[in-house]
Every structure is written in structure tokens, then in C-alpha cells.
Write an enzyme that holds these catalytic residues in place. Structure first.
Site, PDB file in Angstrom:
ATOM      1  N   HIS A   1      42.656  75.849  37.905  1.00 25.96           N
ATOM      2  CA  HIS A   1      42.690  74.511  38.504  1.00 25.96           C
ATOM      3  C   HIS A   1      43.076  74.584  39.972  1.00 25.96           C
ATOM      4  O   HIS A   1      42.644  73.780  40.784  1.00 25.96           O
ATOM      5  CB  HIS A   1      43.571  73.534  37.720  1.00 25.96           C
ATOM      6  CG  HIS A   1      45.025  73.827  37.754  1.00 25.96           C
ATOM      7  ND1 HIS A   1      45.705  74.396  36.713  1.00 25.96           N
ATOM      8  CD2 HIS A   1      45.937  73.627  38.714  1.00 25.96           C
ATOM      9  CE1 HIS A   1      46.962  74.531  37.027  1.00 25.96           C
ATOM     10  NE2 HIS A   1      47.137  74.072  38.246  1.00 25.96           N
TER      11      HIS A   1
ATOM     12  N   CYS B   1      27.243  72.044  31.279  1.00 28.98           N
ATOM     13  CA  CYS B   1      28.010  71.741  32.491  1.00 28.98           C
ATOM     14  C   CYS B   1      28.982  72.845  32.892  1.00 28.98           C
ATOM     15  O   CYS B   1      29.780  72.672  33.794  1.00 28.98           O
ATOM     16  CB  CYS B   1      28.743  70.408  32.350  1.00 28.98           C
ATOM     17  SG  CYS B   1      29.927  70.378  31.014  1.00 28.98           S
TER      18      CYS B   1
HETATM   19  C1  PEP Z   1      33.617  74.269  30.492  1.00 29.39           C
HETATM   20  O1  PEP Z   1      34.539  74.590  29.749  1.00 29.39           O
HETATM   21  O2  PEP Z   1      32.556  74.906  30.604  1.00 29.39           O
HETATM   22  C2  PEP Z   1      33.733  73.061  31.333  1.00 29.39           C
HETATM   23  C3  PEP Z   1      32.719  72.613  32.034  1.00 29.39           C
HETATM   24  O3  PEP Z   1      34.927  72.442  31.384  1.00 29.39           O
HETATM   25  P1  PEP Z   1      36.187  72.989  32.243  1.00 29.39           P
HETATM   26  O4  PEP Z   1      35.695  74.106  33.130  1.00 29.39           O
HETATM   27  O5  PEP Z   1      36.682  71.838  33.005  1.00 29.39           O
HETATM   28  O6  PEP Z   1      37.115  73.459  31.176  1.00 29.39           O
END
Ligand code: PEP
Ligand code: MG
Length: 766
Positions: free
Chosen positions: A384, A696
Site C-alpha cells: 500500500h 483487475c
Molecule cells: C488483486 O488482488 O488482484 C486486486 C486487484 O486487488 P488488490 O491489489 O487491491 O488487493
């Protein structure tokens, strides 16, 4: 009943004014008294009261009031759950009554003279979901308070909570906690030798930058944190000037931050301003000056004293404020020694910050203060932090070589965040290489401007490329690269970088703004994905030895329905008039969890209907990122309105490989046959159920995997905006018929190595 003449908008926008009212010397009660009169005035309410919660007695004490018998202040005590105010705190929710006496918890307070007041609205003041107090307004008119008033008072309550907590913390410090002896940081010496040296680490965001090193988080030291050395002949008047300049600069920074990243700003410099206004802080400096100390030295003494107190405090929220104290000291010294340079400009312009660890809110502050780049020494390998640095476009490199902490201040550095390198005292050659790279980065910038509106495969099939969004400020890039919408808005980022929970109203404003800027294109709002490596500094979930397998994402939200409901209400309100808004739940582990979340959405909608607040039920989708969801995919696809594959977590959990651990990178294999088969399984289930499916995670921008992803039937991807141009270009080279055959072949292979070899062949062929 109308809001005629009430001035809630002014009240909400005037948060700075309320905080500005705080004058430490006058004390908390004087502040609360001013606060009640401001609220009563703006809301045109006859009565406003603030009760504070006393943890020792578990009672609410009336601390400030306007409109009731003044003799009650300090005397009126309510048990938790007693009266409407007590009930508000117990249930941690606003209570609004058209006629207070109709409420079964109404309690008549003898001598209060409140018989005249019919309408009653009370809102809890909470900090990290802990009770701080209650703010209440009353009025003689029946049914006087509207849903608008409830929201306005909630905004005020959240701001009050911050000020009250900070005031308590400072007061506690006044009690002079015993200070353990300071262990001076061990000096490892700098052994880089003459000439250019390079420290390798992990590039956590893009970009390349040159700047001078500035170490933070080590307390200020006299010899190093100087702007031209310790000037002589300074007086108390110089200190007063530096104090006033610093306050002006901080308020200006806060304002600029709010303009730039208003979804995340909160009162990010609030602790700084409070310290400045604390008479114990400035008064001690003044008295040292009067005793004959140079103002420079007096500031350093006091800053170190506070930094020590904070650093050794058993209270974690105090420990987190060490950087704030140090930053404040840095600013005061700068303004003391260089009054001629007084500007509202940033303090860290052109500097590369070296720190052991930073909180997300620190990154935000440093960005506002103009930091050119960041070097983190271990302990900060949290994605993050990296995602945030990326969102703010600050180059960040994470290294483990602790010697960097002992570099002399203002050493020239070249930071290459893509390659993960820190070049110390870069020579001519390194600078030349940097210039070449910066030129090629400019080429990719140009590519962004050449991106086409539609993305098509070589045979003309349209593919949707949407953008992932972490902070609203990234919308500019998303629009520039003509993203067809937002396929994943990680709504937790505004929560992570703030110092308090955003209110429903604040969230609503952010979501509405995203929808307005996307002008009718789809926007998928993912509900909070807190936990794992995404922690809230102001809400502890307790020690977890394995946070990625702990209270994360939808589990967190279902466990904390009050937080979840605020977000859902904000989303339902924002969806009103915006049919392109969608809600998506992260890390759904079972059909049960999805159904439970859907029920909560419906409950929120009913509440809003009852309250007469415009809203709309959007499509409800889910992320597929857990092995359990893959196993249940038929039922999930039949139930949800749409699916989105979170490949980052899907790979992490399917292969049991920590996505944040760089040492495990070679095991994090998107081309593992298990991953390929799981992806195919998901896409086929969505097709069978007639539901839209998208991807995504970062896999969508893995160019060599694109033929496979298109070959199994994926037609929609959500990516980091800057990846869109290059992905669009690669898709234009792919023939779907061929991609289908290649995907089929890949699905038949049983070894990672075989898939790897096959990928090399097909990608070499283009
Ligand atoms: C994922 O886990 O691929 C995703 C898009 O969510 P994050 O990266 O926010 O965990
Ligand atoms: Mg995920």
C-alpha cells in the site's frame, strides 16, 4: 420543514475554523464552549451541548453548553445508555427525534429548563470507534432537524474527535511521563568510499530523480539539520516571527493538500498546528531564550524533548507523532535561520527523504511538502505504501542496507525507482544514463497522448481497457489515456492515508466527484479492503500473526457493520442519478458472505428511503481472488451481477506466495498451470451464467500473458492508467483465433517450465 436559514454547508466547510478555535492555553473547555456556540449559530438551534466520555467512571459529563442552565456544565453526568445522549453513545449512532419526549430513553433533567425544547438530535463523537463523547442540538420547533443536519453534525463530531484526542494526548504529556534514557543511534559509519556507489533495493514505484538526501525519523541533530548553520544574534522576536511563519505555511499546505487530494487530506497537518499552539511548547522555548539560550538551541532542545516523549510513550498513536514533531522543528529552524527565504513553498523541495519506515499519511505530507523521492529502509515493504507513492508519482526505492541512514545530510543521490537503485554521489556517466532514461520516459508520456479511444485486436474485436484508481488525483491520468471507465476504485486508500474515518458525507462527496468526472463511464467502487498489508493507523484490529489470513476485506466490513454501512450509504447516495456506478465486494470467500453483504446493502437502502434521502441500488459484483471462490464459481456467478478477477491475490492465495515479499518473486508465477486453469474456470463460469467478467490485477498488464487471457475469453481489463497505452498496442498485435489455440495448448501443459517455454515461443513470434 425546510433548512431555511440554516447554514450547514458553511458549518461543514468551516472545519478549519473549528480547529483554529483551539487555543491550548485557554484549554479544552474554552474550545468546546466556542464550538457549541458556532454549531448552534450555524444550525440555528436553540441549544447545543457537548458531553465528554470519562473512561474511569464510564459516564458522560456535560462539558459545554449553550441554551440550557449553565449551572449544569461540569455537573450533569449521564451513564452510558442513560437518556437520549447516553443511548447515542451506547449504540454509536445518531438519534434524531421530532419530539424528544416520544423517545423511550428520554430523561428529564431537573433544573435543566429543557421542557421548552421539543426536537432533539444527538450524534456520537467517536475516535477509532472508541467513545469520546456526544454532541447534541435541541430546538423548540417540532421536527426541526433534517437528515442534512444529521450529516452535518456527524462531520463536526469527527473533527471534534481529532481535536479532543490531540488535546488529551498533550495534556497527558504535561503530566510528564518518565522519560527513559535515550539510546543514541549506533553509528555504522559510511563506507561507500570516494566516487559513485550504488545501493540496490526494490523499486516500488516508477520514475527517476536526483536530489539531496534528508534523513527523517532520527530526531533533529544540531550539526546536521541546518540551513546555513546556527545563526548568531537571534532574539525572541525572531522566534515569534518563525512561529507565525510556520503556522501560516502549515495552514497553506493543508489548504493546497485539500485541493490536490481532497479525498485523502483530512486534517493531515492538524497535529503540527496543535503543537504550535501549545503554550507549554512555545512557552518553554521562550523561557529558555529569556534565560540566555540562542533561539536555535532552545527550539532544538524542546523538539528533542517532545520527540523523546513521543518516541518512548506506551501509547502507539503518540509514537506515530514523532515525525510530526521533528518536521515541525525542521520548519521552525528553517524559518528562524532563513526569514528572507520565507515562502509558502514546500520544505523538502528537491530532497530525497531517507526514513526507516513511513506511515501512508507521512507519504502524503511529504508529497505536499515537495519531496522529490523516497528511500525506505526495510520494514516498509508494504504494497500500500508503494501503491500510494505511485499514485502520488513519487519515486520510491526500498532498501535493506541500514548504512544509508548514516549518510551525511545533503549527499547528492540519484534514485532510479524502476530498477530499484540508489546511486550515491552520481558521476557524469550515471547522470548521462539518467538523462537517457528520462528521455525514454518522456516517449512513453507521448505515447499516452496517442492512445486511441477504442482498443481492438488485430482482427477487430473490441476489448475494454478501464483504469484502476487509488486516489481521486489519479483521475487526470485515467482520462488522459482514455480509460473506458474505472474498473476498480480501491476505496480504502482515502481511509488509509487519513488520520480518522471519513464520514458518510465525506465519502459521498468523494464518490460523487469520481462519477461526475467520469461523465457516464462505468465506475466500479470496491468496498473497503482493509487488513493484510493495508492497515488503518487509527483502528487496530488486534495482533494478527498472519494478517493476510486474518480480518481482511469483506470479513472486516461484515465484522464492523457500522463502518461498512456508512460506506454503503455513501455509495447508494452517490449512485443516485448515476446508473454507471457499481459496487463490488473484495475477497468474497463464500456465497454466504456475498449474500450477507447484499442484505446489508438492502438494509441501507431501506434506511435511506425511510429518511427520504435520494439513492439508487446499483449492480452488485464481487472479486474472485480466493481459491474457495474459484471452487464455488458457478453459484457465485449465478448470484452476483458481475465478476472481477483479482489476480494479485488469486495468485498469492492459490500458490501460497506472499505478494509483498520480494524474495518470493520467483514463486509468484502467473503462468503456473494451476493459475491458468483457475482463470479459465472463472471465465467459463461467467460465460455460462451470462455475467460480465473482467480482470483487475497486475496480470492484465503482463504483456506476454495477454494472448492467453484473450484466448480464454477475457474482453475487459482494469489496469494502472499508465499501462493502458502499451497494453493497447500489444492487443492490437494479437489475432484472437490464434490466441484461442495458444490458450488451449497452455491449458494442456502440466509443468510451469513447459508453459514458460511456450510463452517464450509465442511472444517471440509476436
Ligand atoms: C488483486 O488482488 O488482484 C486486486 C486487484 O486487488 P488488490 O491489489 O487491491 O488487493
Ligand atoms: Mg485483492
Amino acid at each position: 420543514m425546510s433548512d431555511f436559514q440554516k447554514d450547514n454547508v458553511a458549518l461543514m466547510c468551516d472545519i478549519g475554523e473549528l480547529v483554529g478555535l483551539f487555543d491550548f492555553e485557554a484549554g479544552l473547555d474554552a474550545f468546546l464552549t466556542k464550538a457549541v456556540s458556532t454549531v448552534a449559530w450555524h444550525m440555528r438551534a436553540a441549544v447545543c451541548s457537548i458531553y465528554l466520555y470519562e473512561a474511569e467512571t464510564q459516564e458522560l459529563v456535560l462539558r459545554a453548553n449553550q441554551g440550557l442552565n449553565p449551572a449544569l456544565v461540569g455537573r450533569l453526568r449521564l451513564k452510558n445508555g442513560e437518556g437520549i445522549a447516553g443511548m447515542t453513545l451506547k449504540e454509536m449512532r445518531p438519534i434524531c427525534e421530532a419530539k424528544a419526549t416520544d423517545n423511550p430513553y428520554f430523561k428529564h433533567i431537573p433544573g435543566s429548563q429543557e421542557e421548552r425544547f421539543v426536537s432533539f438530535l444527538a450524534v456520537p463523537i467517536l475516535r477509532k470507534m472508541n467513545p469520546v463523547g456526544v454532541i447534541a442540538v435541541q430546538d423548540p420547533q417540532w421536527n426541526y432537524f433534517t437528515p442534512n443536519d444529521i450529516q452535518a453534525l456527524q462531520v463536526i463530531a469527527s473533527q471534534l474527535a481529532g481535536v479532543i484526542e490531540n488535546a488529551h494526548l498533550l495534556l497527558r504529556l504535561r503530566g510528564n511521563e518518565p522519560v527513559p534514557p535515550v539510546v543514541p543511534p549506533e553509528s555504522f559509519g559510511v563506507e561507500f568510499g570516494p566516487g559513485t556507489h550504488c545501493v540496490r533495493g526494490q523499486g516500488a514505484s516508477d520514475g527517476m530523480v536526483m536530489g539531496l538526501s534528508t534523513r527523517i525519523g532520527q530526531y533533529l541533530s544540531v550539526d546536521e539539520k541546518v540551513v546555513g548553520g546556527c545563526p548568531i544574534g537571534l532574539t525572541e522576536a525572531d522566534f515569534d516571527r518563525a512561529l507565525a511563519t510556520t503556522e501560516r505555511q502549515l495552514l497553506d499546505l493543508q489548504r493546497r493538500l485539500e485541493d490536490k487530494i481532497h479525498d485523502a487530506a483530512s486534517m493531515i497537518f492538524g497535529a503540527h498546528v496543535l503543537m504550535l499552539k501549545d503554550e507549554a511548547f512555545s512557552g518553554e522555548i521562550r523561557s529558555q531564550i529569556r534565560e540566555g539560550k540562542n533561539p536555535w538551541e532552545a527550539i532544538l532542545n524542546e523538539v528533542r524533548h517532545y520527540a523523546d516523549l513521543f518516541a518512548h510513550s506506551p501509547n502507539p498513536s503518540l509514537r506515530e507523532k514523532v515525525l510530526d514533531v521533528e518536521d515541525l522543528g525542521h520548519r521552525l529552524l528553517h524559518n528562524l535561520s532563513a526569514p528572507a527565504l520565507e515562502s509558502t513553498g514546500p520544505d523538502y523541495t528537491g530532497q530525497i527523504i531517507i526514513a526507516k519506515e513511513l506511515l501512508p499519511s507521512d507519504i502524503l505530507k511529504l508529497s505536499a511538502e515537495g519531496a522529490a523521492g523516497l528511500v525506505l529502509l526495510g520494514g516498509g515493504q508494504h504494497s500500500h505504501v508503494a501503491i500510494l507513492a505511485k499514485a502520488l508519482q513519487i519515486p520510491l526505492v526500498i532498501v535493506s542496507d541500514q548504512r544509508l541512514l548514516h549518510l551525511p545530510e545533503k549527499t547528492p543521490l540519484l534514485l532510479d525507482a524502476k530498477e530499484g537503485q540508489v546511486v550515491i554521489r552520481p558521476g557524469h556517466e550515471a547522470i548521462q544514463t539518467m538523462k537517457d532514461i528520462i528521455r525514454s520516459l518522456a516517449d512513453s508520456e507521448r505515447m499516452a497522448d496517442q492512445v486511441k479511444t477504442e482498443t481492438r485486436t488485430r482482427d477487430g474485436t473490441e476489448i475494454q481497457l478501464l483504469a484502476n484508481l487509488n486516489l481521486v488525483s489519479e483521475l487526470d491520468v485515467a482520462l488522459r489515456v482514455k480509460a473506458r471507465g474505472i474498473g476498480l476504485y480501491r476505496t480504502e486508500f482515502p481511509f488509509i492515508v487519513r488520520s480518522t474515518f471519513p464520514t458518510e458525507e465525506e465519502q459521498y462527496q468523494v464518490y460523487k466527484r469520481v462519477l461526475e468526472r467520469m461523465q457516464g463511464s462505468p465506475v466500479v467502487f470496491r468496498t473497503l479492503d482493509i487488513g493484510g498489508d493495508k492497515v488503518l493507523s487509527y483502528f487496530q484490529v488486534g495482533q494478527e500473526s498472519n494478517p493476510f489470513l486474518g480480518l481482511r476485506a469483506l470479513r472486516f466490513s461484515l465484522k464492523n457493520p457500522e463502518i461498512f454501512k456508512q460506506q454503503l450509504r455513501a455509495l447508494l447516495r452517490a449512485a443516485h442519478g448515476n446508473p454507471q456506478a457499481k459496487i463490488m465486494f473484495p475477497m468474497v470467500a463464500s456465497l454466504d458472505e456475498f449474500l450477507e453483504a447484499r442484505i446489508l446493502v438492502r438494509v441501507c437502502q431501506q434506511e435511506l428511503e425511510r429518511e427520504g434521502i435520494p439513492n439508487r441500488m446499483p449492480e452488485l459484483g464481487m472479486m474472485i481472488e480466493l481459491p474457495s471462490a474459484v471452487a464455488m464459481i458457478d453459484e457465485l456467478a449465478a448470484t452476483a451481477d458481475f465478476l472481477s478477477i483479482g489476480s494479485n491475490d488469486l495468485i498469492q492465495y492459490l500458490l501460497a506466495v506472499d505478494r509483498t515479499n520480494d524474495d518470493m518473486a520467483s514463486w509468484f508465477a502467473p503462468h503456473h498451470p494451476a493459475v491458468l486453469r483457475a482463470l479459465n474456470f472463472i471465465v467459463k463460469a461467467a460465460e455460462n451464467a451470462g455475467k460480465a467478467v473482467s480482470l483487475c490485477g497486475n496480470l492484465g498488464s503482463d504483456l506476454r500473458m495477454l494472448p492467453f487471457l484473450l484466448g480464454i475469453g477475457l474482453r475487459s481489463f482494469s489496469l494502472d492508467s499508465m499501462e493502458i497505452p502499451v497494453v493497447q498496442r500489444r492487443i492490437g498485435q494479437i489475432d484472437l483465433e490464434l490466441a484461442r489455440t495458444q490458450a488451449k495448448k497452455m491449458l494442456s501443459l502440466g509443468r510451469i517450465e513447459e508453459v514458460d517455454g511456450f510463452l517464450k515461443i509465442i511472444n517471440a513470434a509476436g
